[in-house]
Design an enzyme around this catalytic site. Sequence first.
Site, PDB file in Angstrom:
ATOM      1  N   TYR A   1      15.198  -1.509   5.688  1.00 37.66           N
ATOM      2  CA  TYR A   1      14.332  -2.600   6.129  1.00 37.66           C
ATOM      3  C   TYR A   1      14.851  -3.959   5.706  1.00 37.66           C
ATOM      4  CZ  TYR A   1      12.036  -1.769   1.546  1.00 37.66           C
ATOM      5  OH  TYR A   1      11.766  -1.564   0.220  1.00 37.66           O
TER       6      TYR A   1
ATOM      7  N   LYS B   1       8.518  -7.554   7.237  1.00 39.76           N
ATOM      8  CA  LYS B   1       9.570  -6.541   7.196  1.00 39.76           C
ATOM      9  C   LYS B   1       9.858  -6.026   8.588  1.00 39.76           C
ATOM     10  CE  LYS B   1       8.026  -4.875   2.684  1.00 39.76           C
ATOM     11  NZ  LYS B   1       7.424  -3.755   1.958  1.00 39.76           N
TER      12      LYS B   1
ATOM     13  N   ASP C   1       2.932   4.808  -8.175  1.00 34.66           N
ATOM     14  CA  ASP C   1       2.067   4.770  -6.992  1.00 34.66           C
ATOM     15  C   ASP C   1       0.757   5.513  -7.209  1.00 34.66           C
ATOM     16  OD1 ASP C   1       3.875   3.199  -5.663  1.00 34.66           O
ATOM     17  OD2 ASP C   1       4.447   4.696  -4.178  1.00 34.66           O
TER      18      ASP C   1
ATOM     19  N   HIS D   1       2.576  -0.704  -0.200  1.00 32.65           N
ATOM     20  CA  HIS D   1       3.092  -1.796  -1.029  1.00 32.65           C
ATOM     21  C   HIS D   1       3.024  -3.118  -0.275  1.00 32.65           C
ATOM     22  CE1 HIS D   1       5.708   1.578  -2.889  1.00 32.65           C
ATOM     23  NE2 HIS D   1       4.557   1.487  -3.523  1.00 32.65           N
TER      24      HIS D   1
END
Length: 181
Positions: A132, A72, A170, A62
Amino acid sequence: MKTTETKLKGCFVLEPIVFKDDRGYFFESFNANTFNASVGQKINFVQDNQSFSSKGVVRAIHYQTGEFAQAKLVRVLSGRVLDIAVDLRQDSSTFGQHIAIELSAENKKQLFVPRGFGHGFSVLSDTAEFFYKCDNFYNKASEGGIIYNDPELNIDWKLPINEIKVSQKDLELPTLEHAQL
């Protein structure tokens, strides 16, 4: 905090100094001054995310595009995952290359994934809690992704194919060749 740059420029593995004794352990998981000095740039994290997944879950590659691109800092609170970062910067000498690192509650390693990268992970333990920090807010219109089994990326998720669990969303992602970066 020990910081090591990976083969992908700007992508770092961070290992905290853990103080253990008979009572347990303590470590500083994030300090803005130390972190910014370690990665050589000022990152202002504005959003924290957390997920819980069972063994075999693969969260595909992603990313966010344009002004909503995100850096991130990822880590595992419980369990064990194989974490994947893919360089999607088209002007990069490592475009289309990826790194894989095991992150776990036990090793306490973190991975800094800069803007311009895709990110995903597979769950190797019975369950995993994943955390995250993001330096930009999520924007649905700017989200993108690459299918987990893209032959060009050739990612080894360290799971038997019959144990892999992927969301329908996904499964519908394009390959790198067809992704809108």
